[in-house]
Design a protein around this motif. Structure first.
Motif, PDB file in Angstrom:
ATOM      1  N   VAL A   1       8.451  17.748   0.262  1.00  0.00           N
ATOM      2  CA  VAL A   1       8.926  16.505   0.875  1.00  0.00           C
ATOM      3  C   VAL A   1       7.769  15.945   1.701  1.00  0.00           C
ATOM      4  CG1 VAL A   1      10.534  15.458   2.516  1.00  0.00           C
ATOM      5  CG2 VAL A   1      11.335  17.212   0.921  1.00  0.00           C
ATOM      6  N   VAL A   2       7.289  14.776   1.313  1.00  0.00           N
ATOM      7  CA  VAL A   2       6.107  14.190   1.940  1.00  0.00           C
ATOM      8  C   VAL A   2       6.495  12.952   2.739  1.00  0.00           C
ATOM      9  CG1 VAL A   2       3.788  13.290   1.557  1.00  0.00           C
ATOM     10  CG2 VAL A   2       4.744  14.962  -0.033  1.00  0.00           C
ATOM     11  N   LYS A   3       6.092  12.948   4.004  1.00  0.00           N
ATOM     12  CA  LYS A   3       6.317  11.785   4.866  1.00  0.00           C
ATOM     13  C   LYS A   3       5.014  10.987   4.920  1.00  0.00           C
ATOM     14  CE  LYS A   3       7.514  15.049   7.477  1.00  0.00           C
ATOM     15  NZ  LYS A   3       7.884  16.003   6.391  1.00  0.00           N
ATOM     16  N   ILE A   4       5.067   9.747   4.452  1.00  0.00           N
ATOM     17  CA  ILE A   4       3.877   8.891   4.389  1.00  0.00           C
ATOM     18  C   ILE A   4       3.982   7.846   5.491  1.00  0.00           C
ATOM     19  CG2 ILE A   4       2.532   7.308   2.958  1.00  0.00           C
ATOM     20  CD1 ILE A   4       4.149   8.543   0.538  1.00  0.00           C
ATOM     21  N   SER A   5       2.979   7.767   6.360  1.00  0.00           N
ATOM     22  CA  SER A   5       2.925   6.761   7.423  1.00  0.00           C
ATOM     23  C   SER A   5       1.649   5.951   7.281  1.00  0.00           C
ATOM     24  CB  SER A   5       2.943   7.417   8.808  1.00  0.00           C
ATOM     25  OG  SER A   5       4.053   8.246   8.978  1.00  0.00           O
ATOM     26  N   LEU A   6       1.752   4.651   7.497  1.00  0.00           N
ATOM     27  CA  LEU A   6       0.567   3.791   7.465  1.00  0.00           C
ATOM     28  C   LEU A   6       0.946   2.420   8.019  1.00  0.00           C
ATOM     29  CD1 LEU A   6       0.985   1.674   4.842  1.00  0.00           C
ATOM     30  CD2 LEU A   6       0.491   3.741   3.577  1.00  0.00           C
TER      31      LEU A   6
ATOM     32  N   THR B   1      -3.516   6.129   7.138  1.00  0.00           N
ATOM     33  CA  THR B   1      -2.628   6.827   6.214  1.00  0.00           C
ATOM     34  C   THR B   1      -2.501   8.297   6.611  1.00  0.00           C
ATOM     35  OG1 THR B   1      -3.413   5.359   4.471  1.00  0.00           O
ATOM     36  CG2 THR B   1      -2.165   7.298   3.787  1.00  0.00           C
ATOM     37  N   SER B   2      -1.248   8.740   6.713  1.00  0.00           N
ATOM     38  CA  SER B   2      -0.952  10.117   7.120  1.00  0.00           C
ATOM     39  C   SER B   2       0.083  10.691   6.170  1.00  0.00           C
ATOM     40  CB  SER B   2      -0.423  10.123   8.561  1.00  0.00           C
ATOM     41  OG  SER B   2       0.181  11.360   8.881  1.00  0.00           O
ATOM     42  N   LEU B   3      -0.124  11.934   5.739  1.00  0.00           N
ATOM     43  CA  LEU B   3       0.826  12.627   4.871  1.00  0.00           C
ATOM     44  C   LEU B   3       1.253  13.924   5.537  1.00  0.00           C
ATOM     45  CD1 LEU B   3      -0.207  10.603   2.688  1.00  0.00           C
ATOM     46  CD2 LEU B   3      -0.261  12.518   1.093  1.00  0.00           C
ATOM     47  N   ALA B   4       2.511  14.017   5.924  1.00  0.00           N
ATOM     48  CA  ALA B   4       3.033  15.225   6.568  1.00  0.00           C
ATOM     49  C   ALA B   4       4.017  15.886   5.604  1.00  0.00           C
ATOM     50  CB  ALA B   4       3.719  14.875   7.882  1.00  0.00           C
ATOM     51  N   VAL B   5       3.770  17.148   5.282  1.00  0.00           N
ATOM     52  CA  VAL B   5       4.521  17.823   4.228  1.00  0.00           C
ATOM     53  C   VAL B   5       5.540  18.816   4.798  1.00  0.00           C
ATOM     54  CG1 VAL B   5       4.315  19.247   2.150  1.00  0.00           C
ATOM     55  CG2 VAL B   5       2.530  17.587   2.705  1.00  0.00           C
ATOM     56  N   ASN B   6       6.759  18.748   4.262  1.00  0.00           N
ATOM     57  CA  ASN B   6       7.840  19.694   4.557  1.00  0.00           C
ATOM     58  C   ASN B   6       8.144  19.830   6.046  1.00  0.00           C
ATOM     59  OD1 ASN B   6       8.116  20.081   1.785  1.00  0.00           O
ATOM     60  ND2 ASN B   6       6.701  21.794   1.758  1.00  0.00           N
TER      61      ASN B   6
ATOM     62  N   VAL C   1       4.947   1.364   8.772  1.00  0.00           N
ATOM     63  CA  VAL C   1       6.041   1.831   7.934  1.00  0.00           C
ATOM     64  C   VAL C   1       5.867   3.324   7.660  1.00  0.00           C
ATOM     65  CG1 VAL C   1       4.798   1.285   5.792  1.00  0.00           C
ATOM     66  CG2 VAL C   1       7.296   1.346   5.772  1.00  0.00           C
ATOM     67  N   ALA C   2       6.981   4.011   7.438  1.00  0.00           N
ATOM     68  CA  ALA C   2       6.933   5.404   6.986  1.00  0.00           C
ATOM     69  C   ALA C   2       8.081   5.639   6.022  1.00  0.00           C
ATOM     70  CB  ALA C   2       7.026   6.375   8.160  1.00  0.00           C
TER      71      ALA C   2
ATOM     72  N   VAL D   1       0.836  -1.209   0.000  1.00  0.00           N
ATOM     73  CA  VAL D   1       0.000   0.000   0.000  1.00  0.00           C
ATOM     74  C   VAL D   1       0.869   1.256   0.000  1.00  0.00           C
ATOM     75  CG1 VAL D   1      -1.755   1.305   1.276  1.00  0.00           C
ATOM     76  CG2 VAL D   1      -1.931  -1.193   1.087  1.00  0.00           C
ATOM     77  N   LEU D   2       1.985   1.218   0.703  1.00  0.00           N
ATOM     78  CA  LEU D   2       2.903   2.360   0.710  1.00  0.00           C
ATOM     79  C   LEU D   2       3.305   2.742  -0.718  1.00  0.00           C
ATOM     80  CD1 LEU D   2       4.818   4.389   2.132  1.00  0.00           C
ATOM     81  CD2 LEU D   2       6.521   2.555   2.213  1.00  0.00           C
TER      82      LEU D   2
END
Length: 379
Positions: A107-112, A78-83, A123-124, A32-33
């Protein structure tokens, strides 16, 4: 209520079925990531990407253990944290910034994460929208975060200590002129628990320098969460609405009907794992009931945290198991194309370079030594 049969089940890593479930959860999270990463393009709406990620998690989870009495579900939404945002951005449709979109160069940090029978593979990963080459402090942070993650994973060995990991991450970050995000934690995980007492702290602030010591042991599982900032590494809660929560062990006789209904739904759908308000059935009831649950300590919030504007945070999160055959990566980000991140800095500490170059599995020589040592008393 736990039945007698469940009490007799061995949920430790000594039971091969446990590691199988962890790995399956990790495989789902990894699959999924990659799908979510592909959605992180210029103009993509963050809310829609998060929704797509959660839907993909649910779809993949539904494919396994069909017809069997095995609890399974999302271990982290699912989480998207930007910059400069550190973590925990999973927007709600009625949020003021629900239409916020990604832009080239972000720069996007993806966590799920998914769990199978309570065994979570979280994973992130960090990606740059639009790809291409990156230079300067952001490139430095990518190199530092990846090398720090690889060093940390290898230091989680039997008899190793949490402070050795903290020290190694500090040294790697310093080599690239960047900072670990202050007071960020990596926790031991167990069945239905992703934040056990044993923990690793990054860049501890003055008040956290006396945090509890811990020693790693064979048979343990850890979520190694490495966050590196181009700034001072100090993050604070933002004004953004908190949408991710996790049930606590606290009990309280809630007064509001909406609050009681929400807790029943949370128990049924999410159990002990974090969830987003977006995935509750009724928006109006969710917003009404969540406040009392939070005020009475029944829910722990995952606040949206941020560095100063203009700075960037890079994150890699890997779930690992400490086994008799070495470190097993249950879930983790793909190896980044570091050649695209142009840095003039480098890690020169030979001990750390040798550590990072080490295989996660012990050499056959070490295995033979261990076996000989175990047999010596009998001989």
């Amino acid at each position: 209520m736990v039945n007698a049969e469940e009490n007799q089940i061995d949920y430790s890593l000594a039971n091969p079925d446990t590691l199988t479930k962890y790995k399956l959860a990790g495989e789902i999270s990894g699959k999924v990531l990659e799908q979510v990463k592909a959605l992180c393009v210029d103009g993509a709406v963050i809310l829609e990407v998060c929704k797509a990620g959660d839907e993909a998690l649910e779809a993949e989870i539904a494919k396994v253990y069909k017809g069997k009495k095995v609890l399974k579900g999302v271990a982290f939404p699912t989480s998207l944290a930007v910059n400069n945002i550190a973590a925990h951005v999973s927007p709600y449709p009625s949020d003021a910034d629900a239409a916020a979109a990604l832009a080239a160069g972000d720069v996007v940090k993806i966590s799920l994460g998914a769990h199978i029978d309570g065994f979570a593979g979280i994973v992130a990963d960090s990606v740059v929208v639009g790809g291409g080459e990156v230079a300067g402090a952001v490139a430095d942070a990518f190199h530092a975060a990846w090398l720090a993650s690889e060093a940390a994973i290898r230091l989680v060995q039997p008899a190793g200590t949490n402070w050795a990991v903290t020290d190694a991450v500090d040294k790697v970050a310093a080599a690239f002129g960047v900072k670990p995000v202050e007071d960020m934690l990596s926790h031991q995980q167990k069945r239905n628990a992703i934040d056990e007492e044993k923990r690793i702290i990054l860049n501890p602030s003055e008040g956290k320098k006396k945090s509890a010591d811990c020693t790693f042991e064979e048979g343990e599982v850890y979520g190694i969460d490495i966050l590196i900032s181009t700034g001072e590494g100090k993050v604070k809660p933002t004004e953004a609405r908190t949408t991710i929560y996790k049930k606590t062990a606290t009990t309280y006789d809630l007064k509001l009907k909406a609050s009681r209904a929400i807790m029943v739904e949370i128990n049924h759908k999410f159990g002990a794992f974090p969830f987003t308000l977006r995935n509750l059935e009724d928006e109006k009831k969710a917003l009404m009931g969540i406040q009392e649950c939070k005020q009475r300590g029944l829910l722990a919030p995952y606040d949206v945290l941020a560095e100063k504007k203009g700075q960037t945070i890079v994150q890699f999160y890997t779930t690992i198991a400490v086994t008799k055959n070495g470190i097993v990566k249950i879930s983790g980000p793909a190896v980044p194309e570091l050649a695209k991140f142009k840095t003039e800095k480098k890690l020169e500490d030979k001990d750390l370079l040798n550590l990072i170059a080490k295989s996660l599995k012990p050499s056959s020589k070490n295995k033979k030594k261990k076996a000989a040592k175990a047999e010596a008393p009998a001989a």
